[in-house]
Design an enzyme around this catalytic site. Structure first.
Site, PDB file in Angstrom:
ATOM      1  N   THR A 111      15.407   2.835  -5.983  1.00 33.19           N
ATOM      2  CA  THR A 111      16.427   2.789  -4.946  1.00 33.19           C
ATOM      3  C   THR A 111      16.767   1.334  -4.658  1.00 33.19           C
ATOM      4  OG1 THR A 111      17.001   3.438  -2.683  1.00 33.19           O
ATOM      5  CG2 THR A 111      14.709   2.857  -3.090  1.00 33.19           C
TER       6      THR A 111
ATOM      7  N   HIS B 247      -1.489   7.112  -3.080  1.00 33.48           N
ATOM      8  CA  HIS B 247      -2.807   6.553  -3.354  1.00 33.48           C
ATOM      9  C   HIS B 247      -3.813   7.622  -3.791  1.00 33.48           C
ATOM     10  CE1 HIS B 247      -5.567   3.402  -3.624  1.00 33.48           C
ATOM     11  NE2 HIS B 247      -5.848   3.157  -2.339  1.00 33.48           N
TER      12      HIS B 247
END
Length: 414
Positions: A323, A375
Site C-alpha cells: 500500500t 508475529h
C-alpha cells in the site's frame, strides 16, 4: 412476455447487496444490454444489465438491501422499443436546460439582492462603487483583492456591531447524513478482525530513492515511446518484494487451519483507491513479470478502479500486499494486514533529508518503509531481514535482475 431481472451473484459467500443507484426510472423503455442499476456488495461494485428490450418495472428502490437472486425489476418485452423511442424517453426525464438555467440565474440574482441588503455601505463607498461600475457582490466575491488595510480594519473593529454581518455572517452549521455502504461496512469488519485476531507488529526502515529516480529520469522518455505509458515507483517495489520473498519465504506465508502454507510463487495485492473506497486487486506471478509488464498491470487496475470495473476474481488471492500512503502525503504509518496474508508493506512520501554518506552529510530523497506482519508466523529476524532486502533491492535496482547477487558476483560465478 415479462422477463425477470435478478440480482447477480457478486461472489462466493455473499448473500445480499445494496442497490446504490438506478440509471432508469419506473416505466422507462430500455434497450437490450443497457445498464439499469449499480449494485454494491461488500467486495465490489457491479452493473445490472437489461437482458432484453422493453418496458421496465422496478421492484426495489435505490438504497435498498436485496437478496442475491431476488428479482430487482421486470421487463415487459412485448412493448416494442426502438432506439429513437428510448432516446426520447430518456430525454423526457431530463429538465429543459434553457429553462433550468434561466431559473437558476433568477434565483442567483435574488440571492445576491438578499445578501446585499445585509451589507451596510457608506455613502462614500457607494459613490465609489458607482464610479467604478462595481456591484457590492463583485467586491465581496473577491474580484477586488483585499488589502492589508482591509484586514487591519476588520481586526480593529471585529467586536463592533455590524462588522459580523459583512464577514462571517454565512457560516454553516449543517450536517450531512448518509448510510454507510456495504463495501465500507465489510472493510470495517475486516480491519477490526485483523486487530483482534493477529499478533501484529510493525518494523520500519528507510530507503534512498536516488538511484530509481535517476533511472526514471534518464529512461522515462524512451520508455514512454516504446510502451505508451510511464514507469512509476510502485513497479520497482513490487518486483523487490517478490525477490525478497525468495530470501524470506515466511513473509509470503499464511496460517490455514493450524497449518503454515507457503506459496512458491508471489501474487502481490496492490491497494488502490476508488470512488467507493479501497480496493485490493492482485498482480499474479510477479516473479515471472518484467517491470514494463507490472507497470501495465498497475495501469489497467488503476483505470478499472476509477470506473468501478474491478471484478471479484481480480481481488481474490494474493500472498502479500503493498500500500502506498505516500501518494496522499503520508510520512509514516502502520498499515493493517490484509487477511489471510501475514504481511503488508507500506510505502510513504519521498522527502529530501540529510543523511550520512561516507562520513559526509548529503541531501538525498528518502522514503520511510513500514512492514506490518503477523508475529504468530513471522519472527523478527525474518521481518527485519525482509525489509532490509527490499531496501537493498530498491537502492541497487540492478539486483532486481539477480535477486540476492550483485552483477559482479553473477559475472564471476560467485
Amino acid at each position: 412476455m415479462v422477463i425477470e431481472v435478478k440480482v447477480p451473484t457478486p461472489g462466493e459467500s455473499i448473500n445480499e447487496v445494496e442497490i446504490t443507484m438506478w440509471m432508469v426510472s419506473d416505466g422507462d423503455l430500455v434497450q437490450k444490454n443497457q445498464e439499469l442499476a449499480e449494485i454494491e456488495s461488500d467486495k465490489a461494485t457491479l452493473a445490472l444489465i437489461a437482458p432484453e428490450s422493453g418496458k421496465i418495472k422496478l421492484n426495489a428502490k435505490a438504497g435498498d438491501i436485496v437478496k442475491v437472486n431476488s428479482v430487482a425489476c421486470t421487463i415487459d418485452a412485448s412493448v416494442g422499443v426502438s432506439l429513437s423511442s428510448a432516446s426520447v424517453n430518456n430525454h423526457d426525464l431530463k429538465p429543459d436546460v434553457s429553462i433550468n438555467q434561466t431559473v437558476k440565474a433568477e434565483e442567483s440574482e435574488k440571492s445576491k439582492v438578499n445578501k446585499n441588503k445585509e451589507v451596510k455601505v457608506t455613502p462614500l463607498a457607494r459613490r465609489k462603487l458607482e464610479a467604478e461600475k462595481l456591484s457590492i457582490d463583485e467586491v465581496l466575491s473577491g474580484l477586488r483583492k483585499l488589502s492589508v488595510k482591509d484586514v487591519e480594519n476588520y481586526l480593529n473593529n471585529i467586536n463592533k456591531p455590524g462588522i459580523g454581518s459583512v464577514i462571517g455572517a454565512n457560516i454553516s452549521r449543517e450536517e450531512k447524513r448518509e448510510p454507510i455502504s456495504q463495501l465500507r461496512k465489510k472493510l470495517g469488519e475486516r480491519l477490526v478482525k485483523v486487530k483482534n485476531e493477529t499478533a501484529m507488529l510493525t518494523t520500519f526502515n528507510e530507503v534512498d530513492m536516488s538511484r530509481i529516480m535517476e533511472i526514471r529520469k534518464t529512461y522515462q522518455e524512451i520508455f514512454v515511446s516504446k510502451y505508451g505509458y510511464k514507469i512509476g515507483l510502485m513497479s520497482f517495489f513490487i518486483k523487490a518484494v517478490s525477490n525478497a520473498t525468495k530470501l524470506f519465504p515466511m513473509v509470503n506465508s499464511r496460517i490455514d487451519d493450524g497449518n503454515t502454507v507457503t506459496p512458491l510463487y508471489t501474487d502481490v495485492s496492490v491497494a488502490v483507491q476508488s470512488p467507493k473506497g479501497l480496493l485490493v486487486p492482485v498482480i499474479r506471478n510477479v516473479d515471472n513479470l518484467s517491470l514494463p509488464q507490472i507497470e501495465n498491470e498497475l495501469k489497467m487496475y488503476s483505470e478499472k478502479a476509477k470506473s468501478g470495473k474491478i471484478t471479484i476474481e481480480e481481488m481474490t488471492g494474493g500472498t502479500i500486499t503493498i500500500t502506498n500512503g505516500g501518494t496522499f502525503g503520508s510520512m509514516l504509518s502502520t498499515p493493517l494486514i490484509n487477511p489471510p496474508q501475514s504481511a503488508i508493506l507500506g510505502m510513504h512520501n519521498i522527502m529530501d533529508r540529510p543523511v550520512a554518506i561516507n562520513g559526509k552529510v548529503e541531501i538525498r530523497p528518502i522514503m520511510y518503509l513500514a512492514l506490518s506482519y503477523d508475529h504468530r508466523l513471522i519472527d523478527g529476524k525474518d521481518s527485519v531481514g525482509f525489509l532490509a532486502a527490499v531496501k537493498k533491492l530498491v537502492e541497487e535496482p540492478l539486483g532486481l535482475l539477480t535477486t540476492d547477487k550483485n552483477p559482479e558476483e553473477l559475472l564471476l560465478g560467485l
